[in-house]
Design a protein around this motif. Structure first.
Motif, PDB file in Angstrom:
ATOM      1  N   LYS A  64       0.795  -1.227   0.000  1.00  0.00           N
ATOM      2  CA  LYS A  64       0.000   0.000   0.000  1.00  0.00           C
ATOM      3  C   LYS A  64       0.830   1.280   0.000  1.00  0.00           C
ATOM      4  CE  LYS A  64      -4.125  -1.766   0.216  1.00  0.00           C
ATOM      5  NZ  LYS A  64      -5.134  -1.499  -0.776  1.00  0.00           N
ATOM      6  N   THR A  65       2.073   1.220   0.443  1.00  0.00           N
ATOM      7  CA  THR A  65       2.854   2.446   0.560  1.00  0.00           C
ATOM      8  C   THR A  65       3.547   2.796  -0.743  1.00  0.00           C
ATOM      9  OG1 THR A  65       4.757   1.205   1.349  1.00  0.00           O
ATOM     10  CG2 THR A  65       3.312   2.169   3.007  1.00  0.00           C
ATOM     11  N   ARG A  66       3.736   4.080  -0.924  1.00  0.00           N
ATOM     12  CA  ARG A  66       4.476   4.576  -2.077  1.00  0.00           C
ATOM     13  C   ARG A  66       5.741   5.231  -1.540  1.00  0.00           C
ATOM     14  NH1 ARG A  66       2.166   9.402  -4.470  1.00  0.00           N
ATOM     15  NH2 ARG A  66       4.159  10.399  -4.325  1.00  0.00           N
ATOM     16  N   ARG A  68       9.184   7.217  -1.342  1.00  0.00           N
ATOM     17  CA  ARG A  68       9.773   8.348  -2.048  1.00  0.00           C
ATOM     18  C   ARG A  68      11.237   8.483  -1.639  1.00  0.00           C
ATOM     19  NH1 ARG A  68       5.611  12.875  -0.360  1.00  0.00           N
ATOM     20  NH2 ARG A  68       5.694  11.596   1.473  1.00  0.00           N
TER      21      ARG A  68
END
Length: 135
Positions: A64-66, A68
């Motif tokens: 679920k995480t993006r 960066r």
């Protein structure tokens, strides 16, 4: 105390149960030894279940995480916190300020920023509070 009804004594008080009659100190000690022998296996099974559950949670989070990442020299915008806003700022005022330049990578997801005039900001910033700035 019984408000007009006849008071009844529970059967367990008047007559002992068969389980109580058959229990002896020797059988109780034997049962405790068996439970202690099985205790280590139960603990290991619980640890295995906990590790499996943590892996499932980790897979769900990573899906679920993006993530960066910024490189040195990238331009970013910094989030403006409520405590740093001016006293009379409107609710529709800007929530991001910048651009700032990434000066150094201080750790995993932590960056040191500098202004466009090469002045270093006094604290480090987490990647959660930064976003990429495009010219």
């Amino acid at each position: 105390m019984v408000y007009g009804a006849e008071a009844l004594i529970p059967v367990e008080i008047g007559e002992p149960s068969t389980q109580y009659v058959r229990a002896t100190e020797e059988s109780n000690n034997e049962e405790m030894r068996v439970n202690l022998d099985l205790l280590e296996g139960k603990r290991e099974a619980a640890l295995i279940r906990m590790a499996a559950q943590k892996q499932v949670i980790e897979r769900y989070y990573n899906r679920k995480t993006r993530l960066r990442f910024f490189k040195i020299g990238d331009f970013v915008l910094k989030k403006v916190f409520q405590s740093a806003k001016a006293a009379n700022s409107e609710k529709l005022s800007t929530t991001w300020e910048g651009p700032y330049k990434v000066r150094d990578i201080a750790g995993k997801g932590v960056y040191e920023l500098e202004t466009m005039d090469d002045k270093v900001l006094p604290s480090h910033w987490n990647v959660v509070h930064l976003k990429r700035y495009y010219f």
